[in-house]
Design a protein around this motif. Structure first.
Motif, PDB file in Angstrom:
ATOM      1  N   THR A 210      41.636   9.289  38.477  1.00 24.15           N
ATOM      2  CA  THR A 210      41.672  10.634  37.901  1.00 24.15           C
ATOM      3  C   THR A 210      42.929  10.808  37.050  1.00 24.15           C
ATOM      4  N   GLY A 211      42.730  11.163  35.780  1.00 24.81           N
ATOM      5  CA  GLY A 211      43.876  11.409  34.892  1.00 24.81           C
ATOM      6  C   GLY A 211      44.303  12.860  34.900  1.00 24.81           C
ATOM      7  N   CYS A 212      43.334  13.776  34.931  1.00 24.24           N
ATOM      8  CA  CYS A 212      43.639  15.207  34.965  1.00 24.24           C
ATOM      9  C   CYS A 212      42.378  15.977  35.319  1.00 24.24           C
ATOM     10  N   ILE A 213      42.562  17.226  35.704  1.00 27.08           N
ATOM     11  CA  ILE A 213      41.453  18.168  35.828  1.00 27.08           C
ATOM     12  C   ILE A 213      41.522  19.099  34.629  1.00 27.08           C
ATOM     13  N   LEU A 214      40.387  19.329  34.003  1.00 27.36           N
ATOM     14  CA  LEU A 214      40.319  20.203  32.838  1.00 27.36           C
ATOM     15  C   LEU A 214      39.537  21.457  33.191  1.00 27.36           C
ATOM     16  N   LYS A 215      40.147  22.610  32.958  1.00 31.08           N
ATOM     17  CA  LYS A 215      39.491  23.911  33.142  1.00 31.08           C
ATOM     18  C   LYS A 215      39.290  24.521  31.764  1.00 31.08           C
ATOM     19  N   VAL A 216      38.026  24.770  31.384  1.00 27.60           N
ATOM     20  CA  VAL A 216      37.709  25.260  30.048  1.00 27.60           C
ATOM     21  C   VAL A 216      37.151  26.676  30.126  1.00 27.60           C
ATOM     22  N   HIS A 217      37.764  27.586  29.370  1.00 22.46           N
ATOM     23  CA  HIS A 217      37.185  28.923  29.242  1.00 22.46           C
ATOM     24  C   HIS A 217      36.009  28.829  28.276  1.00 22.46           C
ATOM     25  N   PRO A 218      34.782  29.163  28.705  1.00 21.41           N
ATOM     26  CA  PRO A 218      33.607  28.953  27.841  1.00 21.41           C
ATOM     27  C   PRO A 218      33.605  29.810  26.589  1.00 21.41           C
ATOM     28  N   SER A 219      34.345  30.837  26.514  1.00 16.54           N
ATOM     29  CA  SER A 219      34.635  31.679  25.340  1.00 16.54           C
ATOM     30  C   SER A 219      33.421  32.163  24.540  1.00 16.54           C
ATOM     31  N   ASN A 220      32.652  31.261  23.956  1.00 14.70           N
ATOM     32  CA  ASN A 220      31.601  31.727  23.049  1.00 14.70           C
ATOM     33  C   ASN A 220      30.247  31.956  23.718  1.00 14.70           C
ATOM     34  N   PHE A 221      30.216  31.994  25.062  1.00 11.66           N
ATOM     35  CA  PHE A 221      28.969  32.365  25.743  1.00 11.66           C
ATOM     36  C   PHE A 221      29.308  32.870  27.141  1.00 11.66           C
ATOM     37  N   ARG A 222      28.339  33.528  27.759  1.00 11.34           N
ATOM     38  CA  ARG A 222      28.488  33.995  29.131  1.00 11.34           C
ATOM     39  C   ARG A 222      27.254  33.612  29.931  1.00 11.34           C
ATOM     40  N   VAL A 223      27.483  33.245  31.192  1.00  6.89           N
ATOM     41  CA  VAL A 223      26.380  32.997  32.113  1.00  6.89           C
ATOM     42  C   VAL A 223      26.480  34.044  33.209  1.00  6.89           C
ATOM     43  N   ASP A 224      25.456  34.868  33.339  1.00  9.74           N
ATOM     44  CA  ASP A 224      25.459  35.948  34.322  1.00  9.74           C
ATOM     45  C   ASP A 224      24.465  35.632  35.446  1.00  9.74           C
ATOM     46  N   GLY A 225      24.644  36.321  36.562  1.00  5.01           N
ATOM     47  CA  GLY A 225      23.704  36.168  37.665  1.00  5.01           C
ATOM     48  C   GLY A 225      24.286  35.338  38.789  1.00  5.01           C
ATOM     49  N   PHE A 226      23.529  34.352  39.247  1.00  4.55           N
ATOM     50  CA  PHE A 226      23.921  33.524  40.391  1.00  4.55           C
ATOM     51  C   PHE A 226      24.908  32.461  39.909  1.00  4.55           C
ATOM     52  N   THR A 227      26.194  32.832  39.796  1.00  4.94           N
ATOM     53  CA  THR A 227      27.200  31.935  39.239  1.00  4.94           C
ATOM     54  C   THR A 227      28.445  31.907  40.116  1.00  4.94           C
ATOM     55  N   SER A 228      29.213  30.862  39.969  1.00  7.86           N
ATOM     56  CA  SER A 228      30.539  30.789  40.580  1.00  7.86           C
ATOM     57  C   SER A 228      31.340  29.727  39.851  1.00  7.86           C
ATOM     58  N   SER A 229      32.639  29.963  39.753  1.00  5.66           N
ATOM     59  CA  SER A 229      33.548  28.982  39.170  1.00  5.66           C
ATOM     60  C   SER A 229      34.852  29.043  39.959  1.00  5.66           C
ATOM     61  N   VAL A 230      35.691  28.059  39.765  1.00  8.31           N
ATOM     62  CA  VAL A 230      36.931  27.968  40.534  1.00  8.31           C
ATOM     63  C   VAL A 230      38.090  28.468  39.679  1.00  8.31           C
ATOM     64  N   PRO A 231      38.821  29.482  40.144  1.00  5.71           N
ATOM     65  CA  PRO A 231      39.949  29.997  39.360  1.00  5.71           C
ATOM     66  C   PRO A 231      41.096  28.997  39.290  1.00  5.71           C
ATOM     67  N   ILE A 232      41.970  29.212  38.334  1.00  5.50           N
ATOM     68  CA  ILE A 232      43.072  28.279  38.097  1.00  5.50           C
ATOM     69  C   ILE A 232      43.993  28.170  39.304  1.00  5.50           C
ATOM     70  N   ASP A 233      44.274  29.290  39.977  1.00  2.00           N
ATOM     71  CA  ASP A 233      45.227  29.205  41.089  1.00  2.00           C
ATOM     72  C   ASP A 233      44.701  28.322  42.225  1.00  2.00           C
ATOM     73  N   ASP A 234      43.391  28.348  42.476  1.00  2.00           N
ATOM     74  CA  ASP A 234      42.824  27.456  43.499  1.00  2.00           C
ATOM     75  C   ASP A 234      42.903  25.992  43.053  1.00  2.00           C
ATOM     76  N   LEU A 235      42.589  25.763  41.781  1.00  2.00           N
ATOM     77  CA  LEU A 235      42.659  24.394  41.262  1.00  2.00           C
ATOM     78  C   LEU A 235      44.092  23.875  41.270  1.00  2.00           C
ATOM     79  N   SER A 236      45.052  24.748  41.009  1.00  2.44           N
ATOM     80  CA  SER A 236      46.443  24.298  40.939  1.00  2.44           C
ATOM     81  C   SER A 236      46.949  23.806  42.289  1.00  2.44           C
ATOM     82  N   ARG A 237      46.521  24.453  43.357  1.00  3.69           N
ATOM     83  CA  ARG A 237      46.928  23.986  44.682  1.00  3.69           C
ATOM     84  C   ARG A 237      46.338  22.605  44.970  1.00  3.69           C
ATOM     85  N   LEU A 238      45.105  22.399  44.514  1.00  3.64           N
ATOM     86  CA  LEU A 238      44.465  21.102  44.704  1.00  3.64           C
ATOM     87  C   LEU A 238      45.167  20.019  43.891  1.00  3.64           C
ATOM     88  N   THR A 239      45.437  20.293  42.615  1.00  2.00           N
ATOM     89  CA  THR A 239      46.066  19.276  41.759  1.00  2.00           C
ATOM     90  C   THR A 239      47.497  18.998  42.191  1.00  2.00           C
TER      91      THR A 239
END
Length: 443
Positions: A210-239
């Motif tokens: 593993t070289g890095c974890i990449l978190k991308v803000h999708p910016s030009n679209f939205r997915v609504d409904g049954f969704t979940s993503s991991v916030p940066i603060d949770d990922l930062s503790r992992l990395t």
């Protein structure tokens, strides 16, 4: 008596080139361009499309109107602030002034005090760090895609970039983040699904490659409904626990939170949440020139700056000057348009509507450029006949309206108030030519 061939009356090339106005044009146009203008006018005359007596006036008109660039200024009446087809962010007065100053010799890599070589873009870097104290260091490259390529190359070439499947976006013109990153030699390790990704998905993907974890803000679209993503603060503790860099690509370019766009991520918040490197664009919500901004931990930014690819994607002196002035100067046009007073927009629109005798309707503008997708910017628009849209686009000045619902809509959100009368004149001209065309068809 023999009739004189009209072609014998056509002026000679050398005589036309000797005209004072043509000689003057050679100071702003090169010889090839001037001679091509002469050739075209003479060709018209030789075909019989232009009388010999009209050759000189036609050439003088062509020379006077010829510019050294084919790019034309456009009045943006679409209501879309960051309009990619119009070059995204219009520069502030301070940035334009800096751009002109930097067009000559400037101390972009020179310490004038002792005459030694200095750090390139030090002013832009200092301005960014002053505007975003959460960043330990900053690096400027030529665009956002280049920033992402540099980060993934320096951190993960020949290794894995862990990224959520729901964040593998296409950024426009057919370019996809997957293609960009794979071109660096990195291996994409996709986790989660299109609509749901969890922290354990990332954790399960980590390993010696593993070289890095990449978190991308999708910016030009939205997915609504049954969704979940991991916030940066949770990922930062992992990395942090695994000693792996966390790269956050935000895209739109807010350095700090904007209460008007509560769902739009910003650099300061991403860094405070634990991202090691944050990537943003200079020519979107920041309101500056095209540039890719990398802000974050000093150790990581220094590592990116030392990579050979950094030399290939570095920003030029014009972008650095305009970026520094954008960050250190007053509110740029993008910010002013975003926070435009709705009542003032209504008054400006009503004044033009009254002068033209056309209706006004409610009209939602947009941020554009992938920023705040679907977020409406309430405003107003003139409703005009759809048929004048093409005439407005090709008129002088060129005006880009929005064509929607069988009408040509003029939204003043992105038009400086000083240009309202230019819009008024342009619409009048377009309406007049439309009426003339209709009369001609009726006759």
């Amino acid at each position: 008596m023999d009739q004189v061939d009209p072609r014998r009356l056509i002026p000679r090339t050398n005589d036309l080139l000797a005209l004072p106005a043509v000689r003057e044009a050679r100071t702003r146009l090169n010889e090839r361009v001037v001679r091509e203008l002469v050739r075209k006018v003479l060709e018209q005359a030789r075909r019989g499309d232009l009388p010999p007596g009209k050759v000189e006036p036609a050439l003088l008109a062509a020379v006077a109107s010829q510019k050294a660039t084919t790019l034309r200024p456009v009045l943006n009446a679409t209501g879309v602030i960051v309009h990619t087809n119009l070059g995204r962010a219009p520069l502030s007065a301070a940035a334009v002034e800096a751009l002109v100053a930097a067009s000559g010799y400037v101390d972009v890599e020179l310490d004038l005090a002792d005459g030694s070589r200095s750090h390139r873009g030090a002013g832009a870097r200092a301005a960014l760090l002053a505007a975003c104290p959460a960043a330990e260091d900053a690096l400027v490259v030529n665009n956002g895609a280049a920033a992402l390529v540099l980060a993934t190359t320096a951190l993960a070439a020949g290794r894995e970039v862990v990224v959520s499947r729901g964040e593998l976006v296409e950024i426009g013109a057919g370019f996809r983040l997957t293609d960009l990153m794979e071109s660096t030699g990195a291996v994409l390790h996709e986790v989660g699904t299109t609509n749901r990704t969890h922290l354990h998905d990332y954790a399960g993907a980590l390993g010696p490659d593993t070289g890095c974890i990449l978190k991308v803000h999708p910016s030009n679209f939205r997915v609504d409904g049954f969704t979940s993503s991991v916030p940066i603060d949770d990922l930062s503790r992992l990395t942090a626990a695994h000693g792996i860099p966390l790269v956050a690509d935000l895209g739109s370019g807010l350095l700090a939170p904007d209460p008007y766009l509560p769902d739009e991520p910003d650099v300061a918040s991403a860094l405070a949440s634990g991202a090691d490197v944050v990537i943003a664009s200079g020519d979107k919500l920041l309101g500056g020139p095209q540039a890719g901004l990398l802000l974050g931990r000093k150790e990581i930014i220094s590592r990116l700056a030392r990579h050979p690819l950094a030399r290939a994607v570095r920003a030029d002196k014009l972008a650095l000057a305009a970026l520094e002035a954008t960050v250190a100067g007053g509110p740029p046009p993008v910010v002013e348009a975003l926070h435009a007073d709705v009542e003032q927009l209504r008054r400006r629109t009503d004044r033009l509507a009254e002068a033209l005798g056309v209706p006004v309707e409610a009209h939602d503008g947009r941020v554009g450029g992938g920023g705040a997708p679907g977020f409406p910017l309430p405003g107003w628009a003139l409703r005009l006949p759809e048929g004048i849209a093409g005439r407005l686009r090709t008129g002088d000045p060129a005006v880009l309206p929005r064509v929607h619902d069988g009408a040509c809509l003029i939204d003043l959100r992105c038009v400086p108030p000083a240009d309202d009368d230019r819009i008024l004149d342009a619409v009048r001209q377009a309406l007049a030519t439309l009426d003339a065309a209709d009369a001609g068809r009726a006759g």
